[in-house]
Design a protein around this motif. Structure first.
Motif, PDB file in Angstrom:
ATOM      1  N   PRO A  47       1.022  -1.079   0.162  1.00  0.00           N
ATOM      2  CA  PRO A  47       0.004  -0.020   0.034  1.00  0.00           C
ATOM      3  C   PRO A  47       0.733   1.263  -0.133  1.00  0.00           C
ATOM      4  O   PRO A  47       0.578   2.318  -0.722  1.00  0.00           O
ATOM      5  CB  PRO A  47      -0.743  -0.169   1.234  1.00  0.00           C
ATOM      6  N   TRP A  48       2.007   1.250   0.815  1.00  0.00           N
ATOM      7  CA  TRP A  48       2.767   2.367   0.805  1.00  0.00           C
ATOM      8  C   TRP A  48       3.685   2.636  -0.459  1.00  0.00           C
ATOM      9  O   TRP A  48       3.939   3.487  -0.738  1.00  0.00           O
ATOM     10  CB  TRP A  48       3.799   2.470   1.997  1.00  0.00           C
ATOM     11  N   MET A  49       4.003   1.349  -1.341  1.00  0.00           N
ATOM     12  CA  MET A  49       4.611   1.617  -2.476  1.00  0.00           C
ATOM     13  C   MET A  49       3.640   2.348  -3.582  1.00  0.00           C
ATOM     14  O   MET A  49       4.294   3.055  -4.368  1.00  0.00           O
ATOM     15  CB  MET A  49       5.052   0.247  -2.964  1.00  0.00           C
ATOM     16  N   ILE A  50       2.430   1.804  -3.310  1.00  0.00           N
ATOM     17  CA  ILE A  50       1.556   2.574  -4.265  1.00  0.00           C
ATOM     18  C   ILE A  50       1.367   3.902  -3.934  1.00  0.00           C
ATOM     19  O   ILE A  50       1.398   4.809  -4.851  1.00  0.00           O
ATOM     20  CB  ILE A  50       0.042   1.662  -4.232  1.00  0.00           C
ATOM     21  N   LEU A  51       1.157   4.257  -2.782  1.00  0.00           N
ATOM     22  CA  LEU A  51       1.094   5.594  -2.333  1.00  0.00           C
ATOM     23  C   LEU A  51       2.364   6.520  -2.564  1.00  0.00           C
ATOM     24  O   LEU A  51       2.332   7.491  -2.916  1.00  0.00           O
ATOM     25  CB  LEU A  51       0.575   5.786  -0.728  1.00  0.00           C
ATOM     26  N   GLY A  52       3.575   5.783  -2.358  1.00  0.00           N
ATOM     27  CA  GLY A  52       4.721   6.530  -2.545  1.00  0.00           C
ATOM     28  C   GLY A  52       5.182   6.787  -4.195  1.00  0.00           C
ATOM     29  O   GLY A  52       5.522   7.808  -4.438  1.00  0.00           O
ATOM     30  N   GLY A  53       4.479   5.956  -5.038  1.00  0.00           N
ATOM     31  CA  GLY A  53       4.468   6.016  -6.356  1.00  0.00           C
ATOM     32  C   GLY A  53       3.855   7.207  -6.897  1.00  0.00           C
ATOM     33  O   GLY A  53       4.176   7.885  -7.696  1.00  0.00           O
ATOM     34  N   LEU A 103      -5.948   8.272  -2.588  1.00  0.00           N
ATOM     35  CA  LEU A 103      -7.079   7.050  -2.398  1.00  0.00           C
ATOM     36  C   LEU A 103      -6.266   5.990  -3.239  1.00  0.00           C
ATOM     37  O   LEU A 103      -7.214   4.860  -3.373  1.00  0.00           O
ATOM     38  CB  LEU A 103      -8.263   7.328  -3.083  1.00  0.00           C
ATOM     39  N   SER A 104      -5.208   6.225  -3.957  1.00  0.00           N
ATOM     40  CA  SER A 104      -4.758   5.042  -4.676  1.00  0.00           C
ATOM     41  C   SER A 104      -4.498   3.609  -4.202  1.00  0.00           C
ATOM     42  O   SER A 104      -4.735   2.754  -4.925  1.00  0.00           O
ATOM     43  CB  SER A 104      -3.341   5.350  -5.418  1.00  0.00           C
ATOM     44  N   PRO A 105      -4.329   3.598  -2.778  1.00  0.00           N
ATOM     45  CA  PRO A 105      -4.145   2.131  -2.182  1.00  0.00           C
ATOM     46  C   PRO A 105      -5.533   1.285  -2.017  1.00  0.00           C
ATOM     47  O   PRO A 105      -5.361   0.397  -1.519  1.00  0.00           O
ATOM     48  CB  PRO A 105      -3.418   2.213  -0.937  1.00  0.00           C
ATOM     49  N   GLN A 106      -6.461   2.212  -2.073  1.00  0.00           N
ATOM     50  CA  GLN A 106      -7.853   1.515  -1.677  1.00  0.00           C
ATOM     51  C   GLN A 106      -8.320   0.455  -2.622  1.00  0.00           C
ATOM     52  O   GLN A 106      -8.786  -0.817  -2.127  1.00  0.00           O
ATOM     53  CB  GLN A 106      -8.826   2.603  -1.745  1.00  0.00           C
TER      54      GLN A 106
END
Length: 256
Positions: free
Chosen positions: A42-48, A79-82
């Motif tokens: 989830p944090w990789m997605i949010l970081g990206g 909201l990208s990790p949702q």
């Protein structure tokens, strides 16, 4: 016969209604065997998404576009990790339920342990995102006027409000994913189709009722009255309902 009657029940099968903290915590540890699933990706997605947002902001600034900062408030990147977390809810049940039952856990133990893990994940994400919103505001968009966390409803009503809305949303998507999987395990594809068409029917009936009765303005007025906090209160209630429904379904689920 006496020996059979007095023999202790097999672990995980005895009909007890008591909560077993040790077994519940064992499920949490089972789900956390690969912590990347819950706390890494989830944090990789949010970081990206953050890196892309920063690059866009730098490009806009280098191009001399100075009035683009307001547009960042409409970004959905926060909201990208949702969408991924819905899949996490699915995988949590699909990949670990049969394993846990095979090692003596009851369905009650499993669902309570999984719910505790979902609470951990939702709290961690909510604390971090609410804090990052405040950092972004304090640094005026990371010193370059780029807003990713301070977007949509975030950053308007303080840390606790951002925490509550994020927590409610995280818990909802996780339990929806888990609940859908229990339906599949219990009734297979027939259950999935029934669930899908039932949801579509409810949505269509609701939309038709609003349009045919002309109650759209009243609905909009009511939503404006309860505000964003009220909407996410409903989201949290739906998360609880999904969790309870999933528990009752998983009691008769047959993982394969």
């Amino acid at each position: 016969m006496t020996a059979v009657a007095t023999a202790p029940a097999e672990r995980g099968t005895m009909p007890t209604g008591r909560v077993r903290p040790g077994e519940i915590w064992r499920i949490v540890r089972l789900l956390a065997v690969n912590p990347t699933i819950f706390f890494g990706i989830p944090w990789m997605i949010l970081g990206g998404a953050w890196v892309i947002t920063m690059l866009i902001a730098l490009i806009l600034r280098a191009s001399g576009i100075s009035d683009a900062e307001d547009g960042f408030r409409y970004s959905w990147a926060v909201l990208s990790p949702q969408w991924y977390l819905v899949v996490v809810g699915v995988q949590a049940v699909a990949y670990t339920l049969s394993f846990a039952l095979g090692f003596g856990s009851t369905r009650r133990d499993y669902w309570l342990g999984m719910s505790l893990m979902f609470l951990f994940v939702s709290t961690e994400m909510a604390v971090a995102i609410a804090t990052l919103v405040q950092v972004e505001i304090a640094t005026d968009g990371w010193f370059i006027g780029a807003g990713m966390f301070d977007a949509l409803w975030y950053g308007q009503s303080g840390w606790w409000f951002d925490f509550f809305t994020t927590f409610s949303l995280q818990l909802f998507v996780l339990f929806v994913g888990a609940g859908i999987t229990t339906v599949y395990m219990r009734w297979r594809m027939r259950g999935m189709m029934t669930l899908l068409f039932s949801v579509l029917a409810v949505v269509l009936v609701f939309v038709a009722t609003v349009m045919l009765t002309g109650s759209g303005p009243e609905l909009a007025s009511w939503l404006a009255t309860i505000g964003i906090g009220g909407v996410f209160g409903i989201v949290l209630a739906l998360a609880v309902v999904s969790g309870l429904a999933g528990y009752f379904v998983v009691r008769r689920a047959t993982p394969r």
